[in-house]
Scaffold this active site. Sequence first.
Site, mmCIF file in Angstrom:
data_model
loop_
_atom_site.group_PDB
_atom_site.id
_atom_site.type_symbol
_atom_site.label_atom_id
_atom_site.label_comp_id
_atom_site.label_asym_id
_atom_site.label_seq_id
_atom_site.Cartn_x
_atom_site.Cartn_y
_atom_site.Cartn_z
ATOM 1 N N HIS A 67 -46.226 64.399 -37.659
ATOM 2 C CA HIS A 67 -46.546 64.458 -36.221
ATOM 3 C C HIS A 67 -45.247 64.663 -35.438
ATOM 4 O O HIS A 67 -44.588 65.674 -35.585
ATOM 5 C CB HIS A 67 -47.297 63.176 -35.841
ATOM 6 C CG HIS A 67 -47.865 63.138 -34.451
ATOM 7 N ND1 HIS A 67 -47.956 64.208 -33.610
ATOM 8 C CD2 HIS A 67 -48.402 62.084 -33.766
ATOM 9 C CE1 HIS A 67 -48.524 63.834 -32.467
ATOM 10 N NE2 HIS A 67 -48.793 62.551 -32.530
ATOM 11 N N HIS B 146 -50.716 73.443 -38.022
ATOM 12 C CA HIS B 146 -51.227 72.542 -36.972
ATOM 13 C C HIS B 146 -52.671 72.212 -37.270
ATOM 14 O O HIS B 146 -53.408 73.031 -37.819
ATOM 15 C CB HIS B 146 -51.132 73.234 -35.593
ATOM 16 C CG HIS B 146 -51.184 72.268 -34.469
ATOM 17 N ND1 HIS B 146 -52.370 71.832 -33.947
ATOM 18 C CD2 HIS B 146 -50.205 71.620 -33.812
ATOM 19 C CE1 HIS B 146 -52.122 70.973 -32.980
ATOM 20 N NE2 HIS B 146 -50.807 70.815 -32.876
ATOM 21 N N ASP C 213 -42.592 72.134 -32.811
ATOM 22 C CA ASP C 213 -41.408 71.445 -33.362
ATOM 23 C C ASP C 213 -40.417 72.381 -34.027
ATOM 24 O O ASP C 213 -39.296 71.973 -34.345
ATOM 25 C CB ASP C 213 -41.870 70.396 -34.389
ATOM 26 C CG ASP C 213 -42.683 69.314 -33.717
ATOM 27 O OD1 ASP C 213 -43.888 69.237 -33.989
ATOM 28 O OD2 ASP C 213 -42.125 68.602 -32.882
#
Length: 391
Positions: free
Chosen positions: A229, A270, A327
């Site tokens: 995460h 994702h 990210d």
Amino acid sequence: KHGYFTFDPGFLATGSCESAITYIDGANGVLLHRGYPIDQLATEADYLEVCYLLMNGEAPTSEEYKEFVSIIKNHTMVHEGIASFFNGFSRDAHPMAMLCAVTGALSSFYHNDLDISDPDQRKRCIKRLVAKMPTIAAMCYKYSIGQPFVGPKNSLSYSENFLNMMFSVPAEDYEINPAVAKAMDRIFTLHADHEQNASTSTVRLSGSSGANPYACIAAGIASLWGPAHGGANEACLTMLEEIGSVDRIDEYVAKAKDKSDPFRLMGFGHRVYKNFDPRAKVMRETCHEVLDSLGIDDPLLDVAMKLEKIALEDPYFVEKKLYPNVDFYSGIILKAIGIPTSMFTVIFALSRTIGWISHWDEMLSQPGAKIGRPRQMYTGSDKRDFQPIEK
Ligand code: SDX
């Protein structure tokens, strides 16, 4: 009815719920905050405008924005007792461990915003958290490097203030680069909210029991810390540094495709997006802007760009709809700004606080809000009699 579970008005047995804050269309790579596309917000608004939008449902007028900024600035300091908390940590404590502990302890200092049935107290708590998270985050960093804490300065913008608290020292002021401050503000916005991700669901579930908001945010910080995460930005940069050069990329891509190998390409894939994460697109542009403006030629960016190209063309990733996520680029920008990898997820948590607490507030304002109580598919033993033993 959703499959096996009934739909509770206040909370979802399945862990899903009614919300008007953020909309994601994973197949088409769409992300809207209160109806506004993320790329417009990230380039046309600043983070405090987005905070106002997320918590109130409408963008602020110019007057409302000025008043909101003034209120936030008046809440940026923390009680001196919080500074002494840090003395209990070892210097090499992970900043996320410190952030989680200190945030959870805020309810022992601030008592006039703990009545969760009072909308005004909830809104005051939201402003306090938005204002204080940068101060606490910077304190985690300063403590970890043995430097004195630097207090907030109301003459600075939100992102300038955070950078100053992170990098200025008594011996010399930190010179704020406008391009860096703008990139920092954009990173805050791009991480502000993202519907019912693991950490937001954690905050909602904690809040549904009536726990105080600071405890709920501490729970969200704990959930975000995981490498699958919010910890992915730190893990992604560590992965890029481990790959080290473009000629080693194929070796790692092969590992990522090997089902017997638990290795995952950090920053890719994702749970919801099966297309480009719209935040990654803005982050990619920002990454190039920052590196260009700072005149940094980071070999890690070469590795990142080559890895992105390979992954976008490789049949394995194309078939599994694995794209770079938010990210993937944020770590390179943060590294260019001079922020250590151990602080990457702290910055994610700082940014996401407004999303977490807006969902918390929304849930508590919904009539009939019930405690979250997800059910399960039982796979254990059938009923059997217990046989006591000789003791
Ligand atoms: C965030 O929920 C949110 O909104 C989160 C977030 C937010 O803003 O809050 O967007 C922030 O957490 C972004 C994600 C950051 N995490 C990472 O970058 C870590 C690396 N990514 C993976 O761990 C993974 O992609 C997940 C956990 C994010 C999603 O994993 P899933 O649910 O298994 O993804 P999937 O079902 O789409 O996977 C399809 C296939 C699977 O293989 P098969 O079972 O079909 O054989 O692709 C594989 C997965 O094993 N796969 C990967 C991969 N991600 C998924 N293979 C290699 N590398 C990867 N990164």
